[in-house]
Design a protein around this motif. Structure first.
Motif, PDB file in Angstrom:
ATOM      1  N   ALA A   1      38.364  50.692  42.982  1.00  0.00           N
ATOM      2  CA  ALA A   1      39.471  49.737  42.875  1.00  0.00           C
ATOM      3  C   ALA A   1      40.070  49.407  44.243  1.00  0.00           C
ATOM      4  O   ALA A   1      40.336  48.237  44.549  1.00  0.00           O
ATOM      5  N   ASP A   2      40.295  50.410  45.078  1.00  0.00           N
ATOM      6  CA  ASP A   2      40.908  50.170  46.382  1.00  0.00           C
ATOM      7  C   ASP A   2      40.040  49.249  47.237  1.00  0.00           C
ATOM      8  O   ASP A   2      40.531  48.299  47.853  1.00  0.00           O
ATOM      9  N   THR A   3      38.752  49.531  47.269  1.00  0.00           N
ATOM     10  CA  THR A   3      37.835  48.728  48.080  1.00  0.00           C
ATOM     11  C   THR A   3      37.741  47.308  47.558  1.00  0.00           C
ATOM     12  O   THR A   3      37.764  46.337  48.329  1.00  0.00           O
ATOM     13  N   LEU A   4      37.655  47.186  46.231  1.00  0.00           N
ATOM     14  CA  LEU A   4      37.496  45.855  45.634  1.00  0.00           C
ATOM     15  C   LEU A   4      38.713  44.977  45.908  1.00  0.00           C
ATOM     16  O   LEU A   4      38.579  43.820  46.344  1.00  0.00           O
ATOM     17  N   LEU A   5      39.903  45.504  45.679  1.00  0.00           N
ATOM     18  CA  LEU A   5      41.114  44.709  45.879  1.00  0.00           C
ATOM     19  C   LEU A   5      41.338  44.392  47.356  1.00  0.00           C
ATOM     20  O   LEU A   5      41.804  43.299  47.701  1.00  0.00           O
ATOM     21  N   ARG A   6      40.996  45.328  48.213  1.00  0.00           N
ATOM     22  CA  ARG A   6      41.138  45.076  49.646  1.00  0.00           C
ATOM     23  C   ARG A   6      40.157  43.996  50.103  1.00  0.00           C
ATOM     24  O   ARG A   6      40.497  43.126  50.914  1.00  0.00           O
TER      25      ARG A   6
ATOM     26  N   THR B   1      31.098  39.359  42.957  1.00  0.00           N
ATOM     27  CA  THR B   1      29.782  39.423  42.340  1.00  0.00           C
ATOM     28  C   THR B   1      29.746  40.503  41.267  1.00  0.00           C
ATOM     29  O   THR B   1      30.579  41.417  41.253  1.00  0.00           O
ATOM     30  N   ARG B   2      28.764  40.402  40.390  1.00  0.00           N
ATOM     31  CA  ARG B   2      28.589  41.404  39.345  1.00  0.00           C
ATOM     32  C   ARG B   2      28.383  42.785  39.963  1.00  0.00           C
ATOM     33  O   ARG B   2      28.961  43.771  39.503  1.00  0.00           O
ATOM     34  N   GLU B   3      27.569  42.856  40.989  1.00  0.00           N
ATOM     35  CA  GLU B   3      27.285  44.127  41.641  1.00  0.00           C
ATOM     36  C   GLU B   3      28.552  44.733  42.232  1.00  0.00           C
ATOM     37  O   GLU B   3      28.787  45.948  42.117  1.00  0.00           O
TER      38      GLU B   3
ATOM     39  N   LEU C   1      34.030  39.603  34.308  1.00  0.00           N
ATOM     40  CA  LEU C   1      33.611  40.747  33.504  1.00  0.00           C
ATOM     41  C   LEU C   1      32.166  41.116  33.821  1.00  0.00           C
ATOM     42  O   LEU C   1      31.339  40.243  34.120  1.00  0.00           O
ATOM     43  N   ALA C   2      31.851  42.392  33.711  1.00  0.00           N
ATOM     44  CA  ALA C   2      30.478  42.857  33.903  1.00  0.00           C
ATOM     45  C   ALA C   2      30.334  44.234  33.274  1.00  0.00           C
ATOM     46  O   ALA C   2      31.302  44.996  33.165  1.00  0.00           O
ATOM     47  N   ALA C   3      29.114  44.545  32.846  1.00  0.00           N
ATOM     48  CA  ALA C   3      28.866  45.858  32.247  1.00  0.00           C
ATOM     49  C   ALA C   3      27.395  46.214  32.364  1.00  0.00           C
ATOM     50  O   ALA C   3      26.520  45.341  32.340  1.00  0.00           O
ATOM     51  N   ASN C   4      27.132  47.494  32.482  1.00  0.00           N
ATOM     52  CA  ASN C   4      25.786  48.038  32.334  1.00  0.00           C
ATOM     53  C   ASN C   4      25.916  49.312  31.511  1.00  0.00           C
ATOM     54  O   ASN C   4      26.936  49.508  30.844  1.00  0.00           O
TER      55      ASN C   4
ATOM     56  N   GLU D   1      26.391  52.269  32.485  1.00  0.00           N
ATOM     57  CA  GLU D   1      27.223  53.277  33.130  1.00  0.00           C
ATOM     58  C   GLU D   1      28.692  52.894  33.203  1.00  0.00           C
ATOM     59  O   GLU D   1      29.567  53.763  33.182  1.00  0.00           O
ATOM     60  N   ILE D   2      28.977  51.609  33.300  1.00  0.00           N
ATOM     61  CA  ILE D   2      30.356  51.166  33.509  1.00  0.00           C
ATOM     62  C   ILE D   2      30.588  49.804  32.888  1.00  0.00           C
ATOM     63  O   ILE D   2      29.689  48.949  32.859  1.00  0.00           O
ATOM     64  N   ALA D   3      31.771  49.616  32.340  1.00  0.00           N
ATOM     65  CA  ALA D   3      32.232  48.304  31.855  1.00  0.00           C
ATOM     66  C   ALA D   3      33.486  47.989  32.653  1.00  0.00           C
ATOM     67  O   ALA D   3      34.431  48.784  32.684  1.00  0.00           O
ATOM     68  N   ALA D   4      33.484  46.835  33.327  1.00  0.00           N
ATOM     69  CA  ALA D   4      34.582  46.543  34.254  1.00  0.00           C
ATOM     70  C   ALA D   4      35.058  45.112  34.093  1.00  0.00           C
ATOM     71  O   ALA D   4      34.323  44.234  33.618  1.00  0.00           O
ATOM     72  N   GLY D   5      36.306  44.874  34.495  1.00  0.00           N
ATOM     73  CA  GLY D   5      36.840  43.526  34.393  1.00  0.00           C
ATOM     74  C   GLY D   5      38.058  43.334  35.290  1.00  0.00           C
ATOM     75  O   GLY D   5      38.790  44.286  35.582  1.00  0.00           O
ATOM     76  N   LEU D   6      38.225  42.107  35.735  1.00  0.00           N
ATOM     77  CA  LEU D   6      39.380  41.708  36.541  1.00  0.00           C
ATOM     78  C   LEU D   6      40.050  40.531  35.854  1.00  0.00           C
ATOM     79  O   LEU D   6      39.369  39.583  35.436  1.00  0.00           O
ATOM     80  N   LEU D   7      41.362  40.599  35.705  1.00  0.00           N
ATOM     81  CA  LEU D   7      42.136  39.524  35.086  1.00  0.00           C
ATOM     82  C   LEU D   7      43.203  39.066  36.070  1.00  0.00           C
ATOM     83  O   LEU D   7      43.958  39.892  36.589  1.00  0.00           O
ATOM     84  N   ILE D   8      43.250  37.762  36.321  1.00  0.00           N
ATOM     85  CA  ILE D   8      44.272  37.152  37.160  1.00  0.00           C
ATOM     86  C   ILE D   8      44.997  36.103  36.316  1.00  0.00           C
ATOM     87  O   ILE D   8      44.352  35.276  35.667  1.00  0.00           O
ATOM     88  N   GLN D   9      46.335  36.121  36.329  1.00  0.00           N
ATOM     89  CA  GLN D   9      47.102  35.206  35.472  1.00  0.00           C
ATOM     90  C   GLN D   9      48.423  34.843  36.144  1.00  0.00           C
ATOM     91  O   GLN D   9      49.060  35.691  36.766  1.00  0.00           O
ATOM     92  N   HIS D  10      48.797  33.561  36.017  1.00  0.00           N
ATOM     93  CA  HIS D  10      50.117  33.212  36.531  1.00  0.00           C
ATOM     94  C   HIS D  10      51.171  33.655  35.531  1.00  0.00           C
ATOM     95  O   HIS D  10      50.927  33.740  34.328  1.00  0.00           O
ATOM     96  N   LEU D  11      52.326  33.993  36.036  1.00  0.00           N
ATOM     97  CA  LEU D  11      53.406  34.458  35.177  1.00  0.00           C
ATOM     98  C   LEU D  11      53.923  33.305  34.326  1.00  0.00           C
ATOM     99  O   LEU D  11      53.979  32.160  34.789  1.00  0.00           O
TER     100      LEU D  11
END
Length: 317
Positions: free
Chosen positions: A227-232, A218-220, A170-173, A175-185
């Motif tokens: 989204a496309d760049t981050l996941l790639r 990283t937070r930055e 998680l990260a926020a400033n 301008e933006i609040a963002a988060g990534l969640l990964i979980q096993h089924l």
């Protein structure tokens, strides 16, 4: 534009969600400015919590409100974020003391070890006698060590309450609040897109690999990459099945009729005493900052036999 992305790892019993809140998050901060902006440290934590509430609501697909609260014994007494089934969200905090520059979770909310995180699931259409479900955990880890990030607290919550390994970043400033969640089924073999049965060991190995890659973010990067760049960048070696993104947005459920109903609950005598002292009654919504003013004529109509009936309160719960 705010976006929520859902994806599955092909052939692996692991799912993920990525959220980026932009306009809606800036609206939360803008509405707070009239009554005094939160300190930077509180704004960043509130942004992380808002992103996390949207991620968790989208993850469980609950038909009702998911309310995330952290109550503490430091200068930040309470911080709240709510996400609803349509992915509308709102958030607020109550600061009661000076927040030190650079303060983290422990310094703001867990100074004497009494901080708690509660997640409440409040069904949209309750059955008779049905109560909201609430799970509560401390702000400490498995070895009773103070946790230093909201992401760690929520990961611990998911492990204790749902018995699911979950990794959040998680990260926020401002301008933006963002988060990534990964979980096993949760069920062995579910969601395995290659049709192979997944053992408990397979699940653990797959989750650990994807969680480790998520931890390298990283937070930055989380705050600046699309989204496309981050996941790639994170999962370029993995096959991802991605779903159509949805658009979370800010919305508050307060309204003048709901505030009026709350004032009626206080009783005519108490409201008249406020009128006598101030000339009007003002109630502010802690979530969106809107101010509702009722003068003597408004109060007279409110307590008349023809007053409209509606339920609820605009104040922070």
């Amino acid at each position: 534009m705010s976006e929520l992305h859902k994806f599955l790892f092909e052939g692996l019993p692991v799912r993920g969600l990525l959220v980026r809140l932009t306009e809606g998050w800036r609206e939360v901060l803008k509405r707070r400015e009239s009554s005094g902006a939160f300190p930077t440290e509180v704004r960043e934590l509130l942004g992380e919590m808002t992103a996390a509430s949207v991620l968790m609501q989208a993850n469980i697909k609950f038909n009702g409100s998911l309310v995330m609260q952290v109550m503490g014994d430091g200068p930040l007494k309470l911080i709240v974020a709510e996400a609803r089934p349509d992915l509308t969200f709102r958030a607020t905090a109550k600061v009661v003391g000076d927040v030190p520059a650079g303060a983290g979770l422990q310094q703001m909310l867990n100074v004497h070890g009494k901080g708690r995180c509660a997640i409440t699931l409040d069904p949209l259409n309750k059955l008779p006698g049905q109560q909201p479900y609430q799970g509560v955990v401390s702000l400490h880890g498995q070895e009773h060590e103070p946790l230093q990030s909201l992401a760690d607290v929520l990961g611990n919550y998911m492990l204790q309450s749902e018995q699911l390994d979950t990794k959040l970043v998680l990260a926020a400033n401002d301008e933006i609040a963002a988060g990534l969640l990964i979980q096993h089924l949760p069920i062995e073999g579910e969601g395995n897109l290659q049709g192979k049965k997944a053992s408990a060991e397979d699940i653990a190995d797959a989750f650990n690999r994807m969680a480790t890659l998520a931890s390298s973010l990283t937070r930055e990067e989380l705050l600046t990459l699309d989204a496309d760049t981050l996941l790639r960048r994170l999962y370029w070696q993995e096959g991802l099945q991605r779903f159509e993104p949805t658009e979370p947005r800010f919305a508050c459920s307060c309204s003048r009729p709901r505030v009026g109903q709350m004032l009626k609950g206080l009783g005519r005598e108490e409201i008249d005493s406020v009128l006598a002292e101030r000339g009007d009654v003002e109630v502010g919504c802690d979530f969106c900052g809107l101010q509702y003013s009722f003068d003597a004529v408004d109060v007279g109509e409110l307590f008349s036999d023809k007053a409209a009936q509606s339920g609820g309160s605009s104040t922070m719960q």
